[in-house]
Design a protein around this motif. Structure first.
Motif, PDB file in Angstrom:
ATOM      1  N   PRO A 243       6.214  67.546 -62.656  1.00 39.45           N
ATOM      2  CA  PRO A 243       7.655  67.435 -62.428  1.00 39.45           C
ATOM      3  C   PRO A 243       8.437  66.618 -63.457  1.00 39.45           C
ATOM      4  O   PRO A 243       9.663  66.698 -63.497  1.00 39.45           O
ATOM      5  CB  PRO A 243       7.728  66.754 -61.063  1.00 39.45           C
ATOM      6  CG  PRO A 243       6.507  65.880 -61.036  1.00 39.45           C
ATOM      7  CD  PRO A 243       5.443  66.689 -61.753  1.00 39.45           C
ATOM      8  N   ILE A 244       7.764  65.828 -64.272  1.00 42.92           N
ATOM      9  CA  ILE A 244       8.480  65.019 -65.262  1.00 42.92           C
ATOM     10  C   ILE A 244       8.579  65.869 -66.524  1.00 42.92           C
ATOM     11  O   ILE A 244       7.577  66.137 -67.186  1.00 42.92           O
ATOM     12  CB  ILE A 244       7.761  63.674 -65.527  1.00 42.92           C
ATOM     13  CG1 ILE A 244       7.440  62.957 -64.206  1.00 42.92           C
ATOM     14  CG2 ILE A 244       8.598  62.802 -66.458  1.00 42.92           C
ATOM     15  CD1 ILE A 244       8.640  62.709 -63.304  1.00 42.92           C
TER      16      ILE A 244
ATOM     17  N   GLU B  70      11.005  70.789 -80.705  1.00 45.44           N
ATOM     18  CA  GLU B  70      11.867  69.612 -80.734  1.00 45.44           C
ATOM     19  C   GLU B  70      12.401  69.367 -79.328  1.00 45.44           C
ATOM     20  O   GLU B  70      12.797  70.309 -78.630  1.00 45.44           O
ATOM     21  CB  GLU B  70      13.034  69.826 -81.690  1.00 45.44           C
ATOM     22  CG  GLU B  70      13.953  68.616 -81.766  1.00 45.44           C
ATOM     23  CD  GLU B  70      15.106  68.803 -82.738  1.00 45.44           C
ATOM     24  OE1 GLU B  70      16.008  67.949 -82.729  1.00 45.44           O
ATOM     25  OE2 GLU B  70      15.114  69.790 -83.492  1.00 45.44           O
ATOM     26  N   VAL B  71      12.410  68.116 -78.925  1.00 47.95           N
ATOM     27  CA  VAL B  71      12.947  67.738 -77.619  1.00 47.95           C
ATOM     28  C   VAL B  71      14.475  67.808 -77.688  1.00 47.95           C
ATOM     29  O   VAL B  71      15.084  67.280 -78.625  1.00 47.95           O
ATOM     30  CB  VAL B  71      12.489  66.311 -77.236  1.00 47.95           C
ATOM     31  CG1 VAL B  71      13.117  65.868 -75.925  1.00 47.95           C
ATOM     32  CG2 VAL B  71      10.967  66.240 -77.166  1.00 47.95           C
ATOM     33  N   VAL B  72      15.083  68.466 -76.690  1.00 43.83           N
ATOM     34  CA  VAL B  72      16.545  68.622 -76.681  1.00 43.83           C
ATOM     35  C   VAL B  72      17.191  68.047 -75.417  1.00 43.83           C
ATOM     36  O   VAL B  72      18.380  68.251 -75.188  1.00 43.83           O
ATOM     37  CB  VAL B  72      16.968  70.104 -76.886  1.00 43.83           C
ATOM     38  CG1 VAL B  72      16.545  70.592 -78.265  1.00 43.83           C
ATOM     39  CG2 VAL B  72      16.418  71.007 -75.792  1.00 43.83           C
ATOM     40  N   SER B  73      16.418  67.323 -74.605  1.00 40.30           N
ATOM     41  CA  SER B  73      16.995  66.687 -73.415  1.00 40.30           C
ATOM     42  C   SER B  73      16.301  65.356 -73.179  1.00 40.30           C
ATOM     43  O   SER B  73      15.224  65.101 -73.717  1.00 40.30           O
ATOM     44  CB  SER B  73      16.826  67.574 -72.173  1.00 40.30           C
ATOM     45  OG  SER B  73      15.493  67.503 -71.675  1.00 40.30           O
ATOM     46  N   GLU B  74      16.921  64.548 -72.357  1.00 43.79           N
ATOM     47  CA  GLU B  74      16.254  63.355 -71.848  1.00 43.79           C
ATOM     48  C   GLU B  74      15.232  63.818 -70.806  1.00 43.79           C
ATOM     49  O   GLU B  74      15.379  64.902 -70.226  1.00 43.79           O
ATOM     50  CB  GLU B  74      17.275  62.418 -71.181  1.00 43.79           C
ATOM     51  CG  GLU B  74      18.287  61.805 -72.131  1.00 43.79           C
ATOM     52  CD  GLU B  74      17.694  60.741 -73.050  1.00 43.79           C
ATOM     53  OE1 GLU B  74      16.633  60.168 -72.714  1.00 43.79           O
ATOM     54  OE2 GLU B  74      18.295  60.496 -74.108  1.00 43.79           O
ATOM     55  N   PRO B  75      14.208  63.018 -70.531  1.00 47.84           N
ATOM     56  CA  PRO B  75      13.291  63.377 -69.444  1.00 47.84           C
ATOM     57  C   PRO B  75      14.036  63.483 -68.107  1.00 47.84           C
ATOM     58  O   PRO B  75      14.986  62.740 -67.861  1.00 47.84           O
ATOM     59  CB  PRO B  75      12.300  62.212 -69.420  1.00 47.84           C
ATOM     60  CG  PRO B  75      12.357  61.634 -70.796  1.00 47.84           C
ATOM     61  CD  PRO B  75      13.785  61.801 -71.230  1.00 47.84           C
ATOM     62  N   TYR B  76      13.604  64.423 -67.289  1.00 48.66           N
ATOM     63  CA  TYR B  76      14.207  64.619 -65.971  1.00 48.66           C
ATOM     64  C   TYR B  76      13.114  65.043 -64.994  1.00 48.66           C
ATOM     65  O   TYR B  76      12.000  65.375 -65.403  1.00 48.66           O
ATOM     66  CB  TYR B  76      15.329  65.666 -66.035  1.00 48.66           C
ATOM     67  CG  TYR B  76      14.864  67.054 -66.428  1.00 48.66           C
ATOM     68  CD1 TYR B  76      14.567  68.016 -65.456  1.00 48.66           C
ATOM     69  CD2 TYR B  76      14.711  67.409 -67.770  1.00 48.66           C
ATOM     70  CE1 TYR B  76      14.139  69.286 -65.819  1.00 48.66           C
ATOM     71  CE2 TYR B  76      14.284  68.676 -68.134  1.00 48.66           C
ATOM     72  CZ  TYR B  76      13.999  69.609 -67.151  1.00 48.66           C
ATOM     73  OH  TYR B  76      13.564  70.864 -67.504  1.00 48.66           O
ATOM     74  N   SER B  77      13.441  65.029 -63.725  1.00 49.28           N
ATOM     75  CA  SER B  77      12.480  65.408 -62.693  1.00 49.28           C
ATOM     76  C   SER B  77      12.874  66.755 -62.089  1.00 49.28           C
ATOM     77  O   SER B  77      14.037  66.970 -61.741  1.00 49.28           O
ATOM     78  CB  SER B  77      12.450  64.333 -61.603  1.00 49.28           C
ATOM     79  OG  SER B  77      11.478  64.653 -60.642  1.00 49.28           O
TER      80      SER B  77
ATOM     81  N   VAL C 176       4.878  67.037 -67.321  1.00 55.03           N
ATOM     82  CA  VAL C 176       3.658  66.250 -67.128  1.00 55.03           C
ATOM     83  C   VAL C 176       3.601  65.763 -65.680  1.00 55.03           C
ATOM     84  O   VAL C 176       4.626  65.679 -65.004  1.00 55.03           O
ATOM     85  CB  VAL C 176       3.587  65.043 -68.102  1.00 55.03           C
ATOM     86  CG1 VAL C 176       3.619  65.509 -69.550  1.00 55.03           C
ATOM     87  CG2 VAL C 176       4.687  64.027 -67.837  1.00 55.03           C
ATOM     88  N   PRO C 177       2.397  65.415 -65.207  1.00 50.30           N
ATOM     89  CA  PRO C 177       2.286  64.844 -63.866  1.00 50.30           C
ATOM     90  C   PRO C 177       3.037  63.513 -63.761  1.00 50.30           C
ATOM     91  O   PRO C 177       3.224  62.810 -64.762  1.00 50.30           O
ATOM     92  CB  PRO C 177       0.779  64.615 -63.697  1.00 50.30           C
ATOM     93  CG  PRO C 177       0.127  65.529 -64.679  1.00 50.30           C
ATOM     94  CD  PRO C 177       1.085  65.614 -65.835  1.00 50.30           C
ATOM     95  N   ARG C 178       3.424  63.179 -62.556  1.00 48.81           N
ATOM     96  CA  ARG C 178       4.175  61.943 -62.322  1.00 48.81           C
ATOM     97  C   ARG C 178       3.426  60.709 -62.837  1.00 48.81           C
ATOM     98  O   ARG C 178       4.040  59.754 -63.294  1.00 48.81           O
ATOM     99  CB  ARG C 178       4.489  61.803 -60.826  1.00 48.81           C
ATOM    100  CG  ARG C 178       5.589  60.811 -60.562  1.00 48.81           C
ATOM    101  CD  ARG C 178       6.215  60.936 -59.198  1.00 48.81           C
ATOM    102  NE  ARG C 178       6.927  62.175 -58.943  1.00 48.81           N
ATOM    103  CZ  ARG C 178       8.134  62.476 -59.432  1.00 48.81           C
ATOM    104  NH1 ARG C 178       8.756  61.633 -60.219  1.00 48.81           N
ATOM    105  NH2 ARG C 178       8.709  63.624 -59.126  1.00 48.81           N
TER     106      ARG C 178
END
Length: 142
Positions: free
Chosen positions: A87-88, A64-71, A24-26
């Protein structure tokens, strides 16, 4: 666990499926920070016009989400905004892929309060949280 409706276009839906990543956008970073591993992402592709043909809005998959959010600013997504890389990001894994027309679902979805002007619930958003009962309905139809 939370359930999210992710709003995208058909070009970026292909990227999501191929790369198993959602970005998603910043400006939507605060929303993405609420996403946790184990959360479910329901992908919605917007209505588009291609070569004079109207492509209806659809639900196209659940991941399913398999990570924490990252940049990560690597350019993998297409954007109409110059320099926008979404980038998010979170890494995801597919649960169900298919196609369900969205408009017939509107009367049944509790998160859409205004059934006549339903697109206002999605406009300007990259994603939004949805209730579990809406997720279960969509999942049962996909």
């Amino acid at each position: 666990m939370s359930y999210w409706l992710c709003i995208t276009n058909r070009d970026n839906w292909k990227v999501v499926k191929e790369k198993n990543v959602w970005g998603v956008p910043r400006r939507h970073e605060n929303t993405m920070k609420r996403v946790k591993p184990g959360d479910k992402l329901v992908f919605y592709v917007k209505q588009e016009s291609r070569k004079g043909e109207v492509l209806e809005p659809m639900i196209v998959g659940i991941f399913e989400v398999v990570s924490e959010p990252y940049s990560d600013s690597t350019k993998i997504f297409k954007s109409h905004t110059p320099g926008e890389t979404y980038p998010i990001r979170v890494k995801i894994r597919p649960i169900k892929i298919g196609e369900v027309k969205f408009k017939p679902l509107i009367p049944k979805l509790s998160f859409i309060k205004n059934k006549k002007k339903w697109s206002g619930h999605l406009m300007g958003k990259a994603m939004r949280e949805i209730p579990e009962e809406d997720y279960k309905l969509i999942e049962s139809l996909l």
